[in-house]
Design a protein around this motif. Structure first.
Motif, PDB file in Angstrom:
ATOM      1  N   HIS A 219       0.811  -1.268  -0.094  1.00 35.40           N
ATOM      2  CA  HIS A 219       0.062  -0.027   0.239  1.00 35.40           C
ATOM      3  C   HIS A 219       0.756   1.309   0.002  1.00 35.40           C
ATOM      4  O   HIS A 219       0.563   2.219  -0.858  1.00 35.40           O
ATOM      5  CB  HIS A 219      -0.720  -0.066   1.222  1.00 35.40           C
ATOM      6  CG  HIS A 219      -1.387   1.467   1.629  1.00 35.40           C
ATOM      7  ND1 HIS A 219      -2.486   1.841   0.740  1.00 35.40           N
ATOM      8  CD2 HIS A 219      -1.171   2.145   2.231  1.00 35.40           C
ATOM      9  CE1 HIS A 219      -2.811   3.058   1.104  1.00 35.40           C
ATOM     10  NE2 HIS A 219      -2.072   3.487   2.229  1.00 35.40           N
ATOM     11  N   THR A 220       1.693   1.156   0.832  1.00 30.77           N
ATOM     12  CA  THR A 220       2.803   2.522   1.031  1.00 30.77           C
ATOM     13  C   THR A 220       3.567   2.698  -0.391  1.00 30.77           C
ATOM     14  O   THR A 220       3.769   3.797  -0.740  1.00 30.77           O
ATOM     15  CB  THR A 220       3.834   2.179   2.264  1.00 30.77           C
ATOM     16  OG1 THR A 220       2.939   1.828   3.322  1.00 30.77           O
ATOM     17  CG2 THR A 220       4.634   3.447   2.362  1.00 30.77           C
ATOM     18  N   GLN A 221       3.946   1.690  -0.980  1.00 34.34           N
ATOM     19  CA  GLN A 221       4.701   1.749  -2.270  1.00 34.34           C
ATOM     20  C   GLN A 221       3.949   2.201  -3.269  1.00 34.34           C
ATOM     21  O   GLN A 221       4.195   2.902  -4.101  1.00 34.34           O
ATOM     22  CB  GLN A 221       5.378   0.387  -2.596  1.00 34.34           C
ATOM     23  CG  GLN A 221       6.338  -0.036  -1.665  1.00 34.34           C
ATOM     24  CD  GLN A 221       6.939  -1.438  -2.082  1.00 34.34           C
ATOM     25  OE1 GLN A 221       6.037  -2.443  -2.384  1.00 34.34           O
ATOM     26  NE2 GLN A 221       8.343  -1.768  -1.847  1.00 34.34           N
ATOM     27  N   ILE A 222       2.415   1.756  -3.460  1.00 32.74           N
ATOM     28  CA  ILE A 222       1.752   2.279  -4.650  1.00 32.74           C
ATOM     29  C   ILE A 222       1.310   3.835  -4.135  1.00 32.74           C
ATOM     30  O   ILE A 222       1.475   4.695  -5.067  1.00 32.74           O
ATOM     31  CB  ILE A 222       0.462   1.369  -4.464  1.00 32.74           C
ATOM     32  CG1 ILE A 222       0.873  -0.363  -4.856  1.00 32.74           C
ATOM     33  CG2 ILE A 222      -0.568   1.874  -5.661  1.00 32.74           C
ATOM     34  CD1 ILE A 222      -0.461  -0.979  -4.779  1.00 32.74           C
ATOM     35  N   LYS A 223       0.916   3.955  -3.097  1.00 33.48           N
ATOM     36  CA  LYS A 223       0.623   5.368  -2.631  1.00 33.48           C
ATOM     37  C   LYS A 223       1.639   6.348  -2.870  1.00 33.48           C
ATOM     38  O   LYS A 223       1.311   7.436  -3.054  1.00 33.48           O
ATOM     39  CB  LYS A 223       0.307   5.299  -1.144  1.00 33.48           C
ATOM     40  CG  LYS A 223      -0.485   6.542  -0.465  1.00 33.48           C
ATOM     41  CD  LYS A 223      -2.329   6.521  -1.052  1.00 33.48           C
ATOM     42  CE  LYS A 223      -2.812   7.872  -0.819  1.00 33.48           C
ATOM     43  NZ  LYS A 223      -3.135   8.033   0.564  1.00 33.48           N
ATOM     44  N   SER A 224       2.886   5.995  -2.913  1.00 33.43           N
ATOM     45  CA  SER A 224       3.815   6.942  -3.309  1.00 33.43           C
ATOM     46  C   SER A 224       4.055   7.321  -4.464  1.00 33.43           C
ATOM     47  O   SER A 224       4.798   8.184  -4.948  1.00 33.43           O
ATOM     48  CB  SER A 224       5.227   6.437  -2.491  1.00 33.43           C
ATOM     49  OG  SER A 224       5.880   5.299  -3.239  1.00 33.43           O
ATOM     50  N   LEU A 225       3.409   6.541  -5.468  1.00 35.89           N
ATOM     51  CA  LEU A 225       3.607   6.949  -6.895  1.00 35.89           C
ATOM     52  C   LEU A 225       2.855   8.183  -7.243  1.00 35.89           C
ATOM     53  O   LEU A 225       1.581   8.334  -6.956  1.00 35.89           O
ATOM     54  CB  LEU A 225       2.985   5.684  -7.734  1.00 35.89           C
ATOM     55  CG  LEU A 225       3.917   4.343  -7.495  1.00 35.89           C
ATOM     56  CD1 LEU A 225       3.004   3.235  -8.496  1.00 35.89           C
ATOM     57  CD2 LEU A 225       5.130   4.494  -7.897  1.00 35.89           C
ATOM     58  N   VAL A 226       3.446   9.088  -7.994  1.00 32.87           N
ATOM     59  CA  VAL A 226       2.906  10.253  -8.235  1.00 32.87           C
ATOM     60  C   VAL A 226       1.652   9.941  -9.375  1.00 32.87           C
ATOM     61  O   VAL A 226       1.773   9.158 -10.348  1.00 32.87           O
ATOM     62  CB  VAL A 226       3.920  10.945  -9.068  1.00 32.87           C
ATOM     63  CG1 VAL A 226       3.156  12.497  -9.735  1.00 32.87           C
ATOM     64  CG2 VAL A 226       4.853  11.566  -8.147  1.00 32.87           C
ATOM     65  N   GLY A 227       0.303  10.548  -9.006  1.00 35.98           N
ATOM     66  CA  GLY A 227      -0.767  10.160  -9.619  1.00 35.98           C
ATOM     67  C   GLY A 227      -1.817   9.341  -9.170  1.00 35.98           C
ATOM     68  O   GLY A 227      -2.746   9.154  -9.412  1.00 35.98           O
ATOM     69  N   VAL A 228      -1.360   8.560  -7.966  1.00 36.14           N
ATOM     70  CA  VAL A 228      -2.237   7.690  -7.336  1.00 36.14           C
ATOM     71  C   VAL A 228      -2.903   8.524  -6.380  1.00 36.14           C
ATOM     72  O   VAL A 228      -2.437   9.250  -5.395  1.00 36.14           O
ATOM     73  CB  VAL A 228      -1.375   6.722  -6.607  1.00 36.14           C
ATOM     74  CG1 VAL A 228      -2.231   5.855  -5.575  1.00 36.14           C
ATOM     75  CG2 VAL A 228      -0.672   5.640  -7.454  1.00 36.14           C
TER      76      VAL A 228
END
Ligand SMILES: O=C(CO)[C@H](O)[C@H](O)COP(=O)(O)O
Length: 255
Positions: A219-228
Motif C-alpha cells: 500500500h505504501t509503495q503504491i501510494k507513493s507513486l505520483v498520480g495515485v
C-alpha cells in the motif's frame, strides 16, 4: 418489531442469503441506537442489506425516532441511492467528518483483517468514510475469506484510483518499479467504451501482484507513486468482519 434473522424469507440463491445474513447480523450486533448517530454506508451488493436492515428499524415504532435521527454518509452514487430508497437521512462527509460506525463490503479479507476493496470502483470514498469512522464493520459472503494472503481469491488485482492524466505514468511505475505481473486500466465495456470513471472523475487501474505477503508495505509503495489518489488495500482499518456462510451461518472475525 423487525424480523428475526432466523425467520427471514428465502432469497434467489444461497449467496444472496449469505450476504443478507452477514449484513443483518452486523447491524443487529453493532448499532447502538442510543449512542450512534452518524452512520457510514458503503458500496456493493452486500451493503444493500445493511441499508435494508436500517430501513426496517426505521419502520419499527420502537426504534423509529432514533433511526430517523441517524445521518447516513454515503461512499458514492450507489450508496446515496440506497440511503434514499430505504428512507434514511442522507448527509455528507464534509458536514459530518466524524462517523460513529461504518459498514461496507470487501473483495477479499486476509487472516489479519487486511482488505482488498474497490471492485465497484468506489475505493477512495470508501476509505475516506471507513477511516473517518470510530468503528468499521465489514460484511461479506464466504467467497471473500482468503485462505492466507490477499490476492489468492481476488485475482483481478489491487484496484488503484489514479488521476486520469497520470494513468500511463502510474501504469509504467507499477510495472517497472513495483514489478506488478499485470496492469490493466479498468474499462467500462460493454456499458461504456473507454475507461471506468469514478465518482471523483478519476480512472481505476487494477494491478495484479499475485499473493500479497506484506499488504501494508505494498500500500505504501503504491501510494507513493505520483498520480495515485488511493489504493484498494485497506490496512488496519476493519474492526470486525462478518462472513455469511453458504450453510446459513455467520462467522465473525475480530481483533
Ligand atoms: O469495494 C467495493 C466497491 O468498490 C465493494 O464493497 C466490494 O466490491 C464488495 O462488493 P460486494 O458486496 O458486491 O461483493
Amino acid at each position: 418489531m423487525v424480523a428475526n434473522v432466523k425467520d427471514l424469507p428465502q432469497l434467489s440463491s444461497k449467496l444472496e442469503e449469505a450476504k443478507r445474513t452477514a449484513a443483518y447480523n452486523a447491524v443487529d450486533q453493532n448499532i447502538n441506537f442510543e449512542e450512534h448517530r452518524i452512520i457510514g454506508i458503503g458500496s456493493g451488493s452486500t451493503v444493500v442489506y445493511v441499508a435494508e436492515r436500517l430501513g426496517q428499524y426505521l419502520k419499527d415504532p420502537a426504534r423509529h425516532e432514533q433511526v430517523a435521527n441517524f445521518i447516513c454518509i454515503p461512499t458514492g452514487f450507489q450508496s446515496r441511492m440506497l440511503i434514499k430508497e430505504n428512507g434514511l437521512q442522507l448527509g455528507s462527509i464534509e458536514m459530518f467528518p466524524d462517523i460513529d460506525i461504518a459498514f461496507d463490503g470487501a473483495d477479499e479479507v486476509d487472516e489479519n483483517m487486511q482488505l482488498i476493496k474497490g471492485g465497484g470502483a468506489c475505493l477512495f470514498q470508501e476509505k475516506l468514510v471507513s477511516t473517518s469512522s470510530k468503528k468499521f464493520i465489514v460484511v461479506a459472503d464466504y467467497r471473500k475469506k482468503s485462505p492466507k494472503y490477499l490476492g489468492t481469491n481476488w485475482k483481478q488485482g489491487v484496484p488503484i484510483e489514479v488521476v486520469p492524466s497520470a494513468y500511463v505514468r502510474v501504469t509504467k511505475d507499477l510495472e517497472t518499479k513495483l514489478h506488478a505481473k499485470k496492469v490493466v486500466v479498468r474499462e467500462g465495456t460493454p456499458a461504456k467504451a473507454g475507461p471506468v470513471v469514478t465518482d471523483n472523475n478519476n480512472f481505476i487501474i487494477d494491478a495484479d501482484f499475485g499473493e500479497i505477503h506484506d499488504p501494508k508495505l505494498l500500500h505504501t509503495q503504491i501510494k507513493s507513486l505520483v498520480g495515485v489518489v488511493e489504493t484498494g488495500l485497506f490496512i488496519d482499518n476493519a474492526e470486525i468482519v462478518y462472513f455469511g456462510n453458504d450453510d446459513g451461518t455467520v462467522s465473525v472475525m475480530n481483533n
